[in-house]
Scaffold this motif. Sequence first.
Motif, short mmCIF file in Angstrom:
data_model
loop_
_atom_site.label_atom_id
_atom_site.label_comp_id
_atom_site.label_asym_id
_atom_site.label_seq_id
_atom_site.Cartn_x
_atom_site.Cartn_y
_atom_site.Cartn_z
N ALA A 13 24.18 27.99 47.07
CA ALA A 13 23.40 29.18 47.42
C ALA A 13 24.37 30.32 47.72
N TYR A 14 24.10 31.50 47.15
CA TYR A 14 25.01 32.63 47.26
C TYR A 14 24.31 33.80 47.95
N HIS A 15 25.07 34.50 48.80
CA HIS A 15 24.53 35.67 49.49
C HIS A 15 24.89 36.94 48.70
N LEU A 16 24.37 38.06 49.16
CA LEU A 16 24.54 39.32 48.45
C LEU A 16 26.01 39.69 48.29
N GLU A 17 26.82 39.42 49.30
CA GLU A 17 28.25 39.76 49.19
C GLU A 17 28.91 38.99 48.05
N SER A 18 28.51 37.73 47.87
CA SER A 18 29.05 36.94 46.75
C SER A 18 28.63 37.54 45.42
N LEU A 19 27.38 37.98 45.35
CA LEU A 19 26.89 38.60 44.12
C LEU A 19 27.69 39.86 43.81
N LYS A 20 27.89 40.71 44.81
CA LYS A 20 28.63 41.95 44.60
C LYS A 20 30.06 41.67 44.13
#
Length: 324
Positions: free
Chosen positions: A65-72
């Motif tokens: 599971a990835y958070h927004l910071e990982s996506l960015k």
Amino acid sequence: MDIFWGILILEMLSLVSNKSQMLVKTKFSIKDLENLSGIKAHTIRIWEKRYGILKPSRTETNIRAYHLESLKKLLNVSFLYQNGYKISKIAALDKKELKNLVAELAITKTEEHSIFNFKMAMFEFNQQLFAKTYNALLEERTFPEVFQDIFIPLLTDLGILWQTGTIDPCHERFISEMVKQKIVLNLESQYHKNELKAPPTFALFLPYREIHEIGLVYANYLCVSHGVNTIYLGGNISFNSLKEVIKHHEDIQFLSYLTVEPSHQTIQDFCELYNATIGPNNKNELWLMGGKAKEAVNENLPENIKLFTNIPQLTTALETLKKR
């Protein structure tokens, strides 16, 4: 890329989003990251293991599971990787160095980076980032160029992301409303730049249940920018209501943008009903745009019905009117 396809995607997303529960997605699966970045899930896993690019959390069933910071971060990494940088070099950069290198490359990769920024604005609901990116584009491009070269590819991407469940309706609504605002602002400016010509006047409308109007708003912008008088009626307009407009204008033509309607009849039936309602002389032309119009190009339609399957066709027709 077909400009109508992008608008069609946006309109259909708006239709669905009005019926959907507005949830904000804050965690992403590895498949979401693949859809958003263009980097295969298998490759992302290798990068994690070999270079520590991302550090996902795990669900109770041991799913990443990835958070927004990982996506960015992955979007920044993807931007550099797809422009020729080796992953080993990218992985060695700290957060500041990564940001600076992306900013440096963005100078020569304007379209790609602008779409990247608009996506980031979408996930963060960041109106300032949207405005900053948009204003930077206007320094070197006209609004029609921004709309066609940037907004349409962006909206097409959003259509794919929505279909795969990667984004939520609220994300799409944020972007669609920002885009609509820019069309309206540019439309207002055209009234000061262009001297509107004599008749014919165009009345722009959407039929019942065709309630999403991005395409029609942009068509209105094009009409006014070519010096054509318009009466903007908006959505949920019946043919009987159009008769009221005719009472006040002798030389009036109509323009509609059909994305999901008519859904219970053919375009031919739609046009025949228009002529039966407006009058027997068929002197009031009806110009049709949008996905439904494209589907009807081979149908036998009345002579006063004109189909436009792309923006250049409409632009040419408006320029011809202007020369009369």
